[in-house]
Scaffold this active site. Structure first.
Site, PDB file in Angstrom:
ATOM      1  N   CYS A 171       0.741  -1.263  -0.137  1.00  0.00           N
ATOM      2  CA  CYS A 171      -0.020  -0.008   0.080  1.00  0.00           C
ATOM      3  C   CYS A 171       0.809   1.214   0.013  1.00  0.00           C
ATOM      4  O   CYS A 171       0.527   2.283  -0.535  1.00  0.00           O
ATOM      5  CB  CYS A 171      -0.842   0.055   1.192  1.00  0.00           C
TER       6      CYS A 171
ATOM      7  N   HIS B  91      -1.470   0.681   7.264  1.00  0.00           N
ATOM      8  CA  HIS B  91      -1.825   0.634   6.133  1.00  0.00           C
ATOM      9  C   HIS B  91      -1.644   2.228   5.481  1.00  0.00           C
ATOM     10  O   HIS B  91      -2.004   3.033   6.211  1.00  0.00           O
ATOM     11  CB  HIS B  91      -3.227   0.556   6.161  1.00  0.00           C
TER      12      HIS B  91
END
Length: 1364
Positions: free
Chosen positions: A181, A484
């Site tokens: 990510c 994330h």
């Protein structure tokens, strides 16, 4: 807002902000029409008033199907009823439950695949997620940890536009490979930067100069083109990461996005050398600052120029409880100078003395694209852990950097320049007041080293032009341990903000940007960030507002020619992928079976892939070629039928449907089918039998009691409502047997035989199912009058059901023969006695001393002249076997008279085996035979059912068959009405024949308490025949036999039955079971049956003495405490229960001398416990195995050679291995053993002082860590061990020295470590690293680092030749 879980455990909003207050219905739709989409879920969160017709429209829109070409059915319910696509009833009226998960299945309509909607706008139907099994989600994203979409629901009318397709947002997402990510966020930011994207498009790739796979700019160029032109919802980044030189493991490594930005820019600069883009990174991202020190007495200033690519901003100053409230505050602190006074005074070159001074940073030039890194990751010195600071820090949409620029001349008359603007200082700018994050990182090369010239000086702009606008916020959600990343990016084309969250792209608002400031409501002091949201901005990118430089995105028509060609190639490639996916979506994939008429009549398996529009005739031709039947049988002698492989059931045939499409026959294209296909063959003169649905298949085996044989099966088909009488007539027609005398036995499952004797009972009532197996016998034999469970038929079927086929490899015979079993053809009585004598001599071998061994066999008497050489153990593997004396009389009292008959057959089999010659090889060792079968299958404990089985009579090919007549049924059993289980039969008249407590020993005796062979109690089926191995491995003296044996036979009886083929008694060979990959494990539990074996298992026989009762195989290793490898394997040997340690040492000595050339005195070595590599308890000579020392199968012990007499005399003593550390020499001395009379620390110190000469008051000690020899770097030992623990005894915390073999280091506390220069320390570090790596120990003196992020310019990592 209340959340409800989706099927993938993803929280979904139950009620949506600003929407109506009516309840919502959560629908989870599984697309079962395609193997590619079966793992996907469409999740819809709809108002309860939504109609069914609207539901179908929504599903069609998001699945990219044409509405009306698919059905929706209830999932996870029994009825699987379909929903009405035209119904105007609401979801709640149709049975949907608000607030709960409602599972639906999207299925084919009328056997036809759903039609795909027009793909012009890049719908999810052509998404790259087809291959990634990502969830398709309709409805708002979870609010926790992700950017919300509040504007989606600002209108009173309901909308579910949280996740928009490219047709709505115009943007394509990136698939997360695993933990990439951070990469996706940076790539989307660069893509949305017009100046970077346009410059990348203007670069032209020369394929002749570089491999496109490893070219980073080219793969970025391709990726950007796909992001701009692809119709997919999301695309993969694997080609880009492959160009970085990363393998799949890198996808599972999460890195810092700022670190990736620096390393990627370095790599691009390297790749763009000698091109127009050579200075692109510097032109866009590089700024300049002045690092200065100004004397407060004379005003003299010393300075240097540094360059930077990003500015790191501290969230919270070191030691402070309050964080900076905004980016402007943090920038002000960044340029705030600090005063050097007191001990930190600065030496002024002009004043020639130490003076108070000011040290700080001034910005000289800001880049066009300004990158700010918010330093949210810090180190907590209280907990000694990395932490994340979640404090609130606001940032403006427009940032004026004018107040932070230095407008002075770079060289004033009072300054001295020491400018160094080279790459050494390139990267993040830093000052001394920052944390030490940018200090040297201990020699780890992170990223790419560059040697570039200083950039050209740029003219400073006036303050009025230093206004920057925010366009990218890279957000981190999580903790310092992981989390994330996603990006919030403003499009310069329309000014709209978007959330780029991996494959999801959605519109967001300014309110969503403000949510990334971090922090929480209220003030909680120093620990405020612990209670704040973990989702906050981490990197900010601003662009200078300058109309003369601000660029727009290139449109497709403005692309350079080479980009237009690349677009065309990518479009063709995407079309090809789309066509391939379309073919895949319409291809039926089903298991195909065929009983090949040539290849050993084995059932072959393959996968048939056929387009749904292909006819049955075409599919049959494809299956014909797939199964390689061309030239074996004609095509018109083959047909495809519906088949259930699990039940071996032919469900139906397809007469008259040769031209029917396979999609209709198979019920559409599905991810998996509940049935298979069978390619059936016939001979030219045969006719195919039609198979109708509803029929059951029966395999009929004809039994012949005269020849004791069971014929291969004949298949017939019947109906469950047929009676037994009708069923017998059907069998009579197929087998030409008489129905009047026919007995039919149904085998319902293993060990379950049922005689079908009630004429009017139906097959269904008797337990018939889809596929069945019956045995039929029809004759005038009196066996009909006998109770079924006492009949010959039952016994034959019982034997058939329990017989397995084993491939037995016999040992290769040595060329030199020194043992011969001679044969003499004599009368029955003479041979019978000889055979009995043979059996008794085997008993004597195990139970009596070697002096009592007599009369091995009558044949051996006649060959006694050749057996003198066998009297010594040195010339034979068979230990202590003397020439039997003819005067020894056999004990025949316990042997049945029928044994003579058995042994005549035994004699014949000896002849058949090749003369009964046995060989011995005194040098033969059998390494790798340590692990027993009982360890591999430790759940095979002997039960009363499997181990105490009495046999019935068998046919003449049974090797050890003593038919004692039929055994009566247990009381109360009706032979007609019962299901006669072999187990219940086997337990009738049950007799205990061995002590099951023997299981606890390492092995079991082959003989019971009376000295009688246990095998004689069992007369179970055994038949052997020669067998030639297909691979030719049986050549060169290797013999193989194919053995059919009742698996209820014990290992002991099995071995005795193998004696004639091996050529030696069962005590002189071992049985090894062969597993996958040809791994062999010895079977040693003689009282266990072969019930764990199955058909076609392989068994290897090896010569060597088998274990007796109470014996254990032991591996002996030599302990060499001061060698680099302290554990050395010596020999395999056998220890027995009740044996003393001294006796085991006496037996070891000749073995060690013969095999290891170790000539040891019994008093000059010891045995001790071995626990993996750790030496343990010292075994004293008078210790008895199993009484004082626990012993187990495949045991391991250490043998330690002593320098002098044994000091250990009592179990109360403690043997400790000590090692002196001499810091003045940076050296560890060799190990010395210290024997303590108690666990007193004072005694240990006295002993150490005695052997070392260190004064008692100066002596310090510490316990070693890890496994022996507790290796530790000499650079660590002085500080890292727990020296001089404050305890008085050794057996308490933190020492816990309770057993022999503990490692203790000691030192002189007054001795200081050797002083070393940096070069000497580095040299020692290399030596220690090499030493510890070779010994397999972790080198831990360097601080543990995360895996460095690297991009490899040559396409892959190159191993450092200096590494070991």
């Amino acid at each position: 807002m209340e959340m409800v879980p989706s099927e993938e455990n993803q929280l979904v909003p139950k009620e949506i902000e600003n929407a109506s207050e009516e309840p919502r219905v959560l629908c989870i739709v599984q697309d079962t029409t395609n193997a590619k989409t079966v793992n996907e879920r469409l999740t819809l969160n709809l108002p309860a008033s939504t109609t069914l017709s609207k539901l179908f429209e929504d599903v069609a829109h998001k699945a990219s199907y044409v509405n009306g070409t698919f059905d929706l059915a209830w999932g996870k319910t029994g009825d699987m009823g379909s929903l009405d696509p035209s119904s105007e009833t609401s979801l709640t009226e149709s049975g949907f439950e608000p607030g709960k998960r409602n599972f639906l299945q999207l299925t084919d309509k009328d056997g036809e695949q759903p039609q795909i909607a027009s793909d012009e706008s890049g719908t999810a139907g052509s998404s790259g997620l087809d291959d990634s099994s990502q969830e398709r989600f309709i409805g708002p994203l979870p609010r926790d940890g992700t950017v919300g979409c509040s504007s989606d629901y600002s209108s009173p009318s309901y909308s579910y536009s949280s996740i928009l397709n490219k047709s709505d947002t115009g943007y394509v997402g990136l698939v997360n490979q695993a933990m990439t990510c951070y990469l996706n966020s940076l790539l989307q930011t660069l893509f949305m930067t017009p100046e970077f994207r346009n410059a990348l498009y203007n670069w032209e790739f020369e394929e002749s100069e570089e491999d496109p796979v490893t070219s980073i700019p080219y793969q970025l160029q391709r990726l950007f083109l796909l992001l701009q032109t692809s119709k997919k919802r999301a695309i993969e980044t694997t080609d880009v990461t492959r160009s970085f030189g990363w393998d799949s493991s890198e996808a599972w490594q999460q890195h810092d996005v700022q670190e990736l930005c620096r390393v990627m820019f370095d790599a691009l600069e390297q790749k763009w050398k000698q091109t127009e883009q050579a200075d692109l990174i510097n032109q866009l991202y590089q700024g300049k600052l002045k690092d200065y020190v100004r004397c407060l007495e004379c005003g003299y200033e010393s300075w240097r120029i540094d360059t930077y690519l990003d500015i790191p901003l501290v969230i919270r100053p070191f030691g402070a409880s309050q964080a900076y409230g905004s980016v402007e505050e943090a920038l002000q602190a960044f340029v705030q100078p600090e005063t050097l006074d007191g001990a930190n005074q600065y030496f002024c070159e002009r004043c020639k003395k130490k003076c108070d001074a000011r040290k700080g940073l001034r910005f000289l030039h800001f880049p066009y694209l300004l990158t700010l890194q918010l330093k949210r990751f810090d180190f907590d010195y209280t907990t000694m852990h990395r932490i994340k600071l979640n404090d609130r820090m606001s940032f403006p949409e427009e940032l004026d950097m004018g107040p932070f620029i230095d407008v002075e001349d770079e060289k004033s008359p009072q300054t001295e320049s020491c400018t160094d603007s080279g790459a050494e200082n390139e990267g993040s700018c830093h000052s001394d007041q920052m944390c030490n994050d940018f200090s040297a990182d201990d020699g780890v090369d992170e990223g790419i080293c560059l040697d570039s010239a200083s950039s050209t000086e740029r003219v400073l702009k006036p303050k009025s032009s230093l206004t920057f606008e925010l366009f990218s916020v890279m957000v981190h959600s999580g903790s310092a341990a992981g989390g994330h990343y996603y990006a919030c990016i403003k499009s310069f084309s329309d000014g709209q903000w978007y959330s780029f969250n991996d494959q999801h792209v959605s519109k967001i608002t300014q309110e969503d940007i403000r949510k990334t400031y971090g922090g929480s409501s209220g003030s909680r002091g120093y620990y405020s960030s612990a209670f704040a949201s973990s989702t906050n901005a981490y990197m900010l990118i601003y662009r200078l507002k300058d109309p003369t430089r601000n660029a727009k995105y290139l449109d497709c028509e403005d692309f350079p020619e080479h980009i237009k060609h690349l677009v065309q190639r990518e479009k063709e490639s995407e079309e090809q992928e789309k066509r391939q996916r379309e073919i895949e979506r319409n291809t039926c994939k089903i298991k195909l079976f065929c009983m090949h008429p040539v290849k050993m009549m084995t059932m072959m398996e393959n996968k048939l892939e056929v387009h749904k529009d292909k006819t049955l005739r075409e599919a049959t031709e494809m299956a014909y070629k797939l199964m390689e039947l061309d030239g074996v049988v004609p095509l018109d002698c083959c047909r495809l039928v519906k088949y259930d492989e699990f039940h071996e059931y032919l469900e139906r045939s397809y007469e008259g449907e040769d031209d029917t499409p396979m999609g209709l026959l198979l019920g559409g294209v599905k991810s998996s089918y509940m049935f298979d296909l069978l390619l059936e063959t016939r001979r030219a003169e045969q006719v195919f039998q039609p198979y109708k649905p509803g029929e059951v298949m029966v395999k009929v085996h004809v039994v012949d009691l005269k020849t004791d044989t069971i014929a291969p099966p004949v298949s017939i088909r019947a109906y469950l409502n047929q009676s037994i009488t009708e069923f017998k007539q059907l069998i009579a027609q197929a087998t030409e047997l008489s129905a009047e005398t026919m007995r039919v036995v149904l085998e319902r499952c293993y060990n379950d035989l049922r005689l079908l004797y009630v004429p009017n009972k139906t097959l269904k009532a008797e337990g018939f199912f889809r596929s069945n197996k019956v045995f039929v016998e029809s004759s005038e034999s009196p066996d009909h009058q006998v109770t079924f469970t006492d009949s010959l038929l039952w016994k034959l079927l019982d034997r058939h059901g329990n017989t397995i086929r084993l491939f037995v490899s016999l040992p290769v015979q040595s060329p030199g023969t020194n043992r011969t079993i001679c044969q003499k053809v004599g009368g029955e009585t003479e041979f019978s006695e000889g055979s009995k004598g043979n059996r008794n001599s085997v008993e004597a071998i195990l139970e009596e001393s070697t002096e009592k061994l007599k009369n091995l066999s009558l044949q051996q008497q006649q060959c006694s002249s050749t057996s003198d050489s066998q009297k010594t153990s040195d010339t034979s593997d068979f230990e202590h076997i003397e020439t039997p004396s003819p005067s020894q009389e056999p004990d025949s009292s316990s042997i049945s008279a029928v044994v003579a008959v058995d042994n005549r057959e035994l004699e014949n089999r000896i002849r058949a085996a090749g003369g009964g010659v046995a060989y011995s090889d005194p040098e033969t060792q059998f390494p790798g035979e340590e692990r027993s079968d009982s360890e591999v299958n430790n759940d095979r404990s002997t039960s009363s059912v499997d181990s105490d089985i009495l046999s019935s009579s068998h046919s003449s090919d049974t090797l050890c068959n003593a038919d004692s007549g039929p055994i009566q049924l247990a009381n109360g059993l009706d032979s007609h009405s019962i299901t006669s289980s072999r187990r219940s039969k086997a337990n009738e008249g049950k007799k205990e024949t061995w002590d099951t407590a023997e299981e606890d020993s390492g092995t079991d005796s082959e003989y019971d308490e009376n000295g009688k062979s246990k095998a004689e109690s069992y007369y179970l089926y055994f038949r052997a025949e020669p067998y030639a191995q297909e691979d030719g491995s049986g050549e060169g003296g290797q013999k193989c036999v194919l053995v059919h044996v009742d698996k209820r036979i014990t290992l002991s009886a099995f071995k005795q039955n193998l004696e004639p083929f091996v050529g030696v008694t069962s005590t002189q060979f071992k049985v090894f079971r062969v597993y996958a990959n040809n791994q062999e494990f010895e079977s040693v539990r003689l009282n266990e049956t072969l019930s764990s074996f199955s058909d076609d298992n392989k068994v290897t026989i090896r010569l060597g003495r088998a274990l007796k009762k109470g014996e254990y195989r032991v591996k002996v290793y030599q302990l060499l405490v001061n060698d680099a490898e302290p554990c050395k394997f010596l020999v395999d040997t056998v220890f027995a229960k009740g044996m003393t340690v001294k006796q085991s040492k006496e037996e070891l000595m000749p073995q060690l001398k013969d095999q290891c050339k170790l000539d040891l005195n019994i008093d000059k070595f010891r045995l001790r416990k071995k626990t993996w590599k750790n030496p343990g308890t010292v075994f004293l000579d008078y210790h008895v195995y199993e009484e004082d020392i626990n012993i187990s199968s495949n045991w391991e012990v250490f043998l330690e050679v002593l320098d002098g007499p044994e000091k250990m005399k009592s179990m109360s003593q403690l043997a400790v291995l000590t090692r002196r550390w001499t810091p003045a020499q940076m050296k560890l001395e060799p190990f010395q053993e210290v024997v303590l009379e108690s666990s007193s620390v004072e005694e240990l110190k006295e002993k150490l002082s005695e052997i070392s000469g260190i004064p008692l008051e100066n002596l310090e000690f510490a316990k070693g860590r890890g496994t022996f020899p507790c290796d530790i770097s000499v650079l660590e030992i002085h500080q890292d061990l727990d020296w001089n623990p404050k305890v008085s005894t050794l057996n308490v915390w933190p020492l816990y020295i309770c057993d022999d073999g503990a490692v203790v280091f000691y030192r002189d506390s007054t001795e200081e470590p050797m002083e070393q220069s940096e070069d000497e320390r580095n040299e020692l570090m290399k030596k220690e690293s090499s030493r510890l790596l070779k010994t397999g120990h972790r080198v831990s003196y360097s601080p543990r680092k995360e895996k460095a992020l690297k991009i490899y310019l040559d396409g892959g990592p190159v191993k450092d030749p200096g590494q070991d």
